[in-house]
Motif scaffolding. Sequence first.
Motif, mmCIF file in Angstrom:
data_model
loop_
_atom_site.group_PDB
_atom_site.id
_atom_site.type_symbol
_atom_site.label_atom_id
_atom_site.label_comp_id
_atom_site.label_asym_id
_atom_site.label_seq_id
_atom_site.Cartn_x
_atom_site.Cartn_y
_atom_site.Cartn_z
ATOM 1 N N TYR A 21 -14.454 -73.111 103.961
ATOM 2 C CA TYR A 21 -15.093 -74.285 103.362
ATOM 3 C C TYR A 21 -16.573 -74.349 103.742
ATOM 4 C CZ TYR A 21 -16.244 -79.203 102.554
ATOM 5 O OH TYR A 21 -16.846 -80.367 102.144
ATOM 6 N N VAL A 22 -16.851 -74.174 105.025
ATOM 7 C CA VAL A 22 -18.235 -74.203 105.488
ATOM 8 C C VAL A 22 -19.041 -73.073 104.860
ATOM 9 C CG1 VAL A 22 -19.718 -73.915 107.524
ATOM 10 C CG2 VAL A 22 -17.694 -75.362 107.658
ATOM 11 N N ALA A 23 -18.446 -71.878 104.779
ATOM 12 C CA ALA A 23 -19.155 -70.724 104.226
ATOM 13 C C ALA A 23 -19.441 -70.886 102.734
ATOM 14 C CB ALA A 23 -18.334 -69.457 104.462
ATOM 15 N N VAL A 24 -18.549 -71.553 102.002
ATOM 16 C CA VAL A 24 -18.713 -71.705 100.561
ATOM 17 C C VAL A 24 -19.579 -72.901 100.217
ATOM 18 C CG1 VAL A 24 -17.480 -72.197 98.406
ATOM 19 C CG2 VAL A 24 -16.549 -70.542 100.029
ATOM 20 N N VAL A 25 -19.302 -74.047 100.821
ATOM 21 C CA VAL A 25 -19.985 -75.292 100.459
ATOM 22 C C VAL A 25 -21.353 -75.395 101.116
ATOM 23 C CG1 VAL A 25 -19.812 -77.811 100.466
ATOM 24 C CG2 VAL A 25 -17.764 -76.417 100.097
ATOM 25 N N TYR A 26 -21.466 -74.895 102.342
ATOM 26 C CA TYR A 26 -22.740 -74.971 103.075
ATOM 27 C C TYR A 26 -23.210 -73.565 103.419
ATOM 28 C CZ TYR A 26 -21.155 -79.792 103.571
ATOM 29 O OH TYR A 26 -20.715 -81.059 103.322
ATOM 30 N N THR A 27 -23.415 -72.777 102.396
ATOM 31 C CA THR A 27 -23.736 -71.354 102.592
ATOM 32 C C THR A 27 -24.991 -71.164 103.431
ATOM 33 O OG1 THR A 27 -22.770 -70.917 100.427
ATOM 34 C CG2 THR A 27 -24.115 -69.177 101.406
ATOM 35 N N VAL A 28 -26.063 -71.857 103.086
ATOM 36 C CA VAL A 28 -27.331 -71.692 103.796
ATOM 37 C C VAL A 28 -27.281 -72.339 105.176
ATOM 38 C CG1 VAL A 28 -29.805 -72.168 103.735
ATOM 39 C CG2 VAL A 28 -28.602 -71.596 101.621
ATOM 40 N N GLU A 29 -26.795 -73.568 105.224
ATOM 41 C CA GLU A 29 -26.781 -74.307 106.488
ATOM 42 C C GLU A 29 -25.868 -73.678 107.538
ATOM 43 O OE1 GLU A 29 -26.270 -75.366 103.504
ATOM 44 O OE2 GLU A 29 -27.150 -77.329 103.061
ATOM 45 N N SER A 30 -24.831 -72.961 107.085
ATOM 46 C CA SER A 30 -23.833 -72.436 108.018
ATOM 47 C C SER A 30 -24.236 -71.125 108.675
ATOM 48 C CB SER A 30 -22.493 -72.222 107.292
ATOM 49 O OG SER A 30 -22.626 -71.218 106.300
ATOM 50 N N ARG A 31 -25.373 -70.573 108.286
ATOM 51 C CA ARG A 31 -25.752 -69.274 108.832
ATOM 52 C C ARG A 31 -25.941 -69.315 110.348
ATOM 53 N NH1 ARG A 31 -30.117 -67.231 104.210
ATOM 54 N NH2 ARG A 31 -28.547 -66.869 102.576
ATOM 55 N N GLY A 32 -26.423 -70.407 110.871
ATOM 56 C CA GLY A 32 -26.600 -70.510 112.312
ATOM 57 C C GLY A 32 -25.385 -71.051 113.031
ATOM 58 N N LEU A 33 -24.399 -71.567 112.266
ATOM 59 C CA LEU A 33 -23.217 -72.179 112.879
ATOM 60 C C LEU A 33 -22.043 -71.216 112.972
ATOM 61 C CD1 LEU A 33 -23.300 -75.677 111.119
ATOM 62 C CD2 LEU A 33 -24.093 -75.114 113.422
ATOM 63 N N ARG A 34 -21.897 -70.356 111.990
ATOM 64 C CA ARG A 34 -20.744 -69.454 111.953
ATOM 65 C C ARG A 34 -21.035 -68.230 112.824
ATOM 66 N NH1 ARG A 34 -19.583 -67.046 107.374
ATOM 67 N NH2 ARG A 34 -17.329 -66.969 107.707
ATOM 68 N N ARG A 35 -20.690 -68.355 114.079
ATOM 69 C CA ARG A 35 -20.914 -67.278 115.048
ATOM 70 C C ARG A 35 -19.585 -66.858 115.649
ATOM 71 N NH1 ARG A 35 -26.252 -66.640 116.374
ATOM 72 N NH2 ARG A 35 -27.669 -68.318 115.753
ATOM 73 N N GLN A 36 -19.480 -65.590 115.980
ATOM 74 C CA GLN A 36 -18.235 -65.078 116.559
ATOM 75 C C GLN A 36 -17.911 -65.763 117.881
ATOM 76 O OE1 GLN A 36 -18.053 -60.769 116.881
ATOM 77 N NE2 GLN A 36 -16.641 -60.751 115.162
ATOM 78 N N ARG A 37 -18.932 -66.028 118.677
ATOM 79 C CA ARG A 37 -18.683 -66.646 119.979
ATOM 80 C C ARG A 37 -18.018 -68.008 119.821
ATOM 81 N NH1 ARG A 37 -23.770 -66.812 123.844
ATOM 82 N NH2 ARG A 37 -23.532 -64.578 123.407
ATOM 83 N N ILE A 38 -18.468 -68.782 118.841
ATOM 84 C CA ILE A 38 -17.868 -70.098 118.601
ATOM 85 C C ILE A 38 -16.438 -69.942 118.100
ATOM 86 C CG2 ILE A 38 -18.028 -72.197 117.207
ATOM 87 C CD1 ILE A 38 -21.051 -71.834 117.185
ATOM 88 N N ALA A 39 -16.200 -68.984 117.222
ATOM 89 C CA ALA A 39 -14.850 -68.756 116.698
ATOM 90 C C ALA A 39 -13.892 -68.341 117.815
ATOM 91 C CB ALA A 39 -14.889 -67.690 115.607
ATOM 92 N N VAL A 40 -14.344 -67.476 118.708
ATOM 93 C CA VAL A 40 -13.508 -67.062 119.845
ATOM 94 C C VAL A 40 -13.176 -68.264 120.726
ATOM 95 C CG1 VAL A 40 -13.480 -65.716 121.969
ATOM 96 C CG2 VAL A 40 -14.329 -64.680 119.864
ATOM 97 N N LEU A 41 -14.172 -69.106 120.986
ATOM 98 C CA LEU A 41 -13.945 -70.288 121.821
ATOM 99 C C LEU A 41 -12.941 -71.240 121.181
ATOM 100 C CD1 LEU A 41 -14.768 -71.840 124.371
ATOM 101 C CD2 LEU A 41 -16.619 -72.882 123.041
ATOM 102 N N ILE A 42 -13.060 -71.454 119.867
ATOM 103 C CA ILE A 42 -12.126 -72.343 119.161
ATOM 104 C C ILE A 42 -10.703 -71.780 119.221
ATOM 105 C CG2 ILE A 42 -11.493 -73.240 116.893
ATOM 106 C CD1 ILE A 42 -14.482 -73.448 116.266
ATOM 107 N N ALA A 43 -10.557 -70.481 118.970
ATOM 108 C CA ALA A 43 -9.229 -69.858 118.997
ATOM 109 C C ALA A 43 -8.602 -69.958 120.390
ATOM 110 C CB ALA A 43 -9.328 -68.399 118.556
#
Length: 363
Positions: free
Chosen positions: A128-150
């Motif tokens: 959803y973030v990647a599709v709806v907020y394509t430009v804004e999400s470039r700095g938010l969608r990071r592997q480190r954050i995804a690992v922490l969430i998982a």
Amino acid sequence: MHDQLVTGTVSPLTNESLPSCEPPYDNGRLPLVLLYSIVLVIGFPANLLTVYLTWLQVRRKNVLGIYLWSLSVCDLTYLFTLPLWAYYVSHNHQWPWSSTVCKLTGYIFFNNMYISIFLLCCVSCDRYVAVVYTVESRGLRRQRIAVLIALCIVLLVAIGHIPVFTMREGNATEGDRRCFEPSQDSVVIGFNYSRFVVGFLIPLLLLLVTNHGIMSNVRRSTGLRREQKARVCWLAVAVVVLFLICFAPYHVILLARAVMVNFHQTTDGTCHFMTTLYTPYTISLGLSTVNSAINPILYVLSSDNIRKELSRGLAQVCNRAQLRSRYDNSQNKIQPTKNSSEVNAAAETETNKDHQGPDRLGF
């Protein structure tokens, strides 16, 4: 494999003995064993393959790959418990192993069910973030954050199910060994309310909102082809439908049983209600395992990059098989053939193309 280790024979409402309140253990035994077997046969190799394919995406810094890899590992762990449950159901719900094995198996089973549910939410939110907020999400969608969430999901669910190891186990009669059968214990009933809300209702609302947002945004897009839009919309609908098919029956029955025990005033009525719901309950619990077999197809193999990885791998296997066949034929005919290293190099050049960037549309 249900709510508490052993079905009690004393009602918490009246403290009267209920010798006749015996669930119909034989009902639904064959379809349930078949269901577990089919899920295991399909899900085990599918998840083994996708663990490898998603790991390649993780190494290439694909953020969504973190959630998909975690989901594949979770489903694979989940599937390891199915042979034990199939054996248990096929032997008239008699648990042949120790209480510790029962608790550990149930702990793994339910942990991975809810870890899988929350990871599905993470996949939908990330898309959803990647599709709806394509430009804004470039700095938010990071592997480190995804690992922490998982890791947080795994830790919180694991801690939340620790009470499984403190539950009292006892046999209704000598030699009557049950494992996680439905119980009318007030603590378990309260736990079922929280499982319905936190483990089903909130994730369902999250999936509905995020996938509806993805569909709406994609339909308005002018930069996508019609077939791309159709594929994204199909995936969004399939995610919600699969979630409802796999998890709605089980959690609705959990809620119905909790409400019945809390508000019904007669022991006979409660017993009749519980025995009537027992077979649908066991089937719905088995239905929840289907999710682990479908996830690799629905999520992982719908990824452009992972499909390309799979195609390249299959092409290499086919090329090597053709090379071996030609080499064997040439040997049989005593004819000269190309040097195998030259053919291998040609095959690699043919099949290995430059890897493209992250999947479009967030997957």
